[in-house]
Design a protein around this motif. Structure first.
Motif, PDB file in Angstrom:
ATOM      1  N   LYS A 130      71.845  20.527 -32.037  1.00  0.00           N
ATOM      2  CA  LYS A 130      70.782  21.110 -31.222  1.00  0.00           C
ATOM      3  C   LYS A 130      70.114  20.041 -30.352  1.00  0.00           C
ATOM      4  O   LYS A 130      69.762  20.305 -29.194  1.00  0.00           O
ATOM      5  N   ALA A 131      69.929  18.847 -30.902  1.00  0.00           N
ATOM      6  CA  ALA A 131      69.340  17.760 -30.118  1.00  0.00           C
ATOM      7  C   ALA A 131      70.249  17.388 -28.942  1.00  0.00           C
ATOM      8  O   ALA A 131      69.779  17.168 -27.819  1.00  0.00           O
ATOM      9  N   ILE A 132      71.556  17.331 -29.185  1.00  0.00           N
ATOM     10  CA  ILE A 132      72.515  17.003 -28.126  1.00  0.00           C
ATOM     11  C   ILE A 132      72.515  18.080 -27.047  1.00  0.00           C
ATOM     12  O   ILE A 132      72.529  17.777 -25.836  1.00  0.00           O
ATOM     13  N   LYS A 133      72.482  19.324 -27.449  1.00  0.00           N
ATOM     14  CA  LYS A 133      72.484  20.434 -26.489  1.00  0.00           C
ATOM     15  C   LYS A 133      71.318  20.329 -25.514  1.00  0.00           C
ATOM     16  O   LYS A 133      71.476  20.508 -24.301  1.00  0.00           O
ATOM     17  N   GLU A 134      70.130  20.008 -26.027  1.00  0.00           N
ATOM     18  CA  GLU A 134      68.956  19.890 -25.156  1.00  0.00           C
ATOM     19  C   GLU A 134      69.059  18.674 -24.249  1.00  0.00           C
ATOM     20  O   GLU A 134      68.696  18.737 -23.065  1.00  0.00           O
TER      21      GLU A 134
END
Length: 362
Positions: A106-110
């Motif tokens: 999720k951190a990478i996606k943002e």
């Protein structure tokens, strides 16, 4: 009071009973003011003293390293996933992320919505059941930072140590294991955590960062998404989540009473050993999910022979007062979140229930 539940929720999670009782005693009249802390101005001296006390107590537990500042923000770790690249991933830079599971993903996606991102290491091949070796990472010269997730709540994995990234700031999402053990804050440019697992109730997100990283945020960012806004105003630019911060301060006091981080770590190791031993010595009836060397002390994930048996386990456990043992919907299985505030007696009760369930269904 009726019997307390055996609370294994992943978050919001168990809070120390002593903290809840102290908060109950102060709820209506805080420090003789005739008001609850939730009723008073965040600009007033009484609240500000509590606010500052929480920040200083947190830094003290981490050894009072020079040059670090505590921020109390809102929006959870999920907002930090965006704020970090917005503030640090400037033009011409690339951000490194270690891909270890659901929350790292999720951190990478943002971050990819903001700028250029690369995966410095990944455990995708093992379906995130172990953690990658970070001892020989090679970071590019234009790396803005390296981001790691110290503990993956859903998969049940946890880093035991962290890489030396030299001049590249190391940033860690510690939402599910912050203050569960000692760590060297000076290794990091920034750590952050939603409070609702080990620090207090939901509603406040704690950021601890080197002061130089909190200065001179990009001018084009909205005011509330700039770290320098909050650093320059002692996290009081807008109305803070005052009750949550008060509760964080109470939890930090409780951690001090447990022998600080060394005492907490010892208790957490004892709790985790009791539960993992029950799983490993069940003759295969219970199967741990994460590889042994990557197992989390905070989130114990395990499986049974079938989903039907797992559903039966959850149903019967709930009748006995156990809460939160169903695995995350994205992976299934079973999970016991045994954060700082979960007492040893709750683990012992769970282990006893597991033995009885195996006897009836093995």
């Amino acid at each position: 009071m009726s019997k307390r539940a055996y609370n294994f929720n992943a978050g919001p999670a168990a809070l120390p009973l002593e903290v809840l009782e102290r908060a109950q005693a102060e709820f209506v009249d805080y420090r003789g003011t005739g008001m609850s802390i939730m009723e008073m101005s965040h600009r007033g001296a009484v609240y500000e003293e509590t606010h500052n006390e929480a920040a200083s107590r947190l830094l003290k537990l981490l050894g009072n390293p020079e040059g670090y500042k505590v921020l109390f923000l809102q929006g959870g770790a999920s907002t930090q996933f965006s704020m970090i690249p917005m503030n640090f991933l400037t033009e011409g830079k690339t951000a490194g992320y270690v891909m270890t599971g659901s929350w790292a993903g999720k951190a990478i996606k943002e971050a990819k919505l903001i700028g250029e991102v690369f995966e410095a290491a990944s455990s995708k091949e093992s379906k995130f059941m172990n953690l990658p070796d970070l001892s020989n990472l090679k970071l590019p010269d234009n790396a803005a930072y390296l981001h790691v997730t110290s503990n993956e709540t859903i998969e049940g994995t946890q880093f035991k140590s962290f890489p030396d990234t030299g001049s590249v700031p190391l940033i860690a999402d510690m939402s599910s294991d912050i203050l569960s053990r000692p760590f060297d804050l000076t290794q990091f440019g920034m750590v952050y955590a939603g409070a609702q697992k080990n620090l207090g109730p939901s509603g406040v997100t704690v950021v601890i960062a080197r002061e130089e990283l909190l200065q001179d945020s990009p001018k084009h960012l909205p005011t509330m998404l700039r770290y320098d806004t909050h650093a320059g105003n002692n996290s009081l630019y807008n109305t803070p989540p005052s009750f949550s911060i008060y509760m964080v301060n109470q939890v930090l006091k409780w951690i001090e009473e447990q022998g600080s981080l060394e005492g907490i770590e010892k208790k957490n190791q004892e709790k985790a050993a009791l539960l993992y031993n029950a799983i490993d010595n069940s003759g295969g009836f219970y199967r741990g999910c994460a590889d042994t060397g990557s197992r989390s002390l905070m989130n114990v994930t395990f499986r049974l022979a079938s989903e039907e048996l797992e559903k039966q386990f959850v149903k019967e456990s709930e009748k006995e007062g156990f809460v939160g043992l169903k695995g995350h919907r994205s992976v299934g299985g079973l999970r016991a979140s045994i954060y700082n505030a979960v007492p040893y007696d709750s683990i012992k009760a769970l282990v006893d229930f597991m033995a009885e369930f195996q006897k009836s269904n093995g």
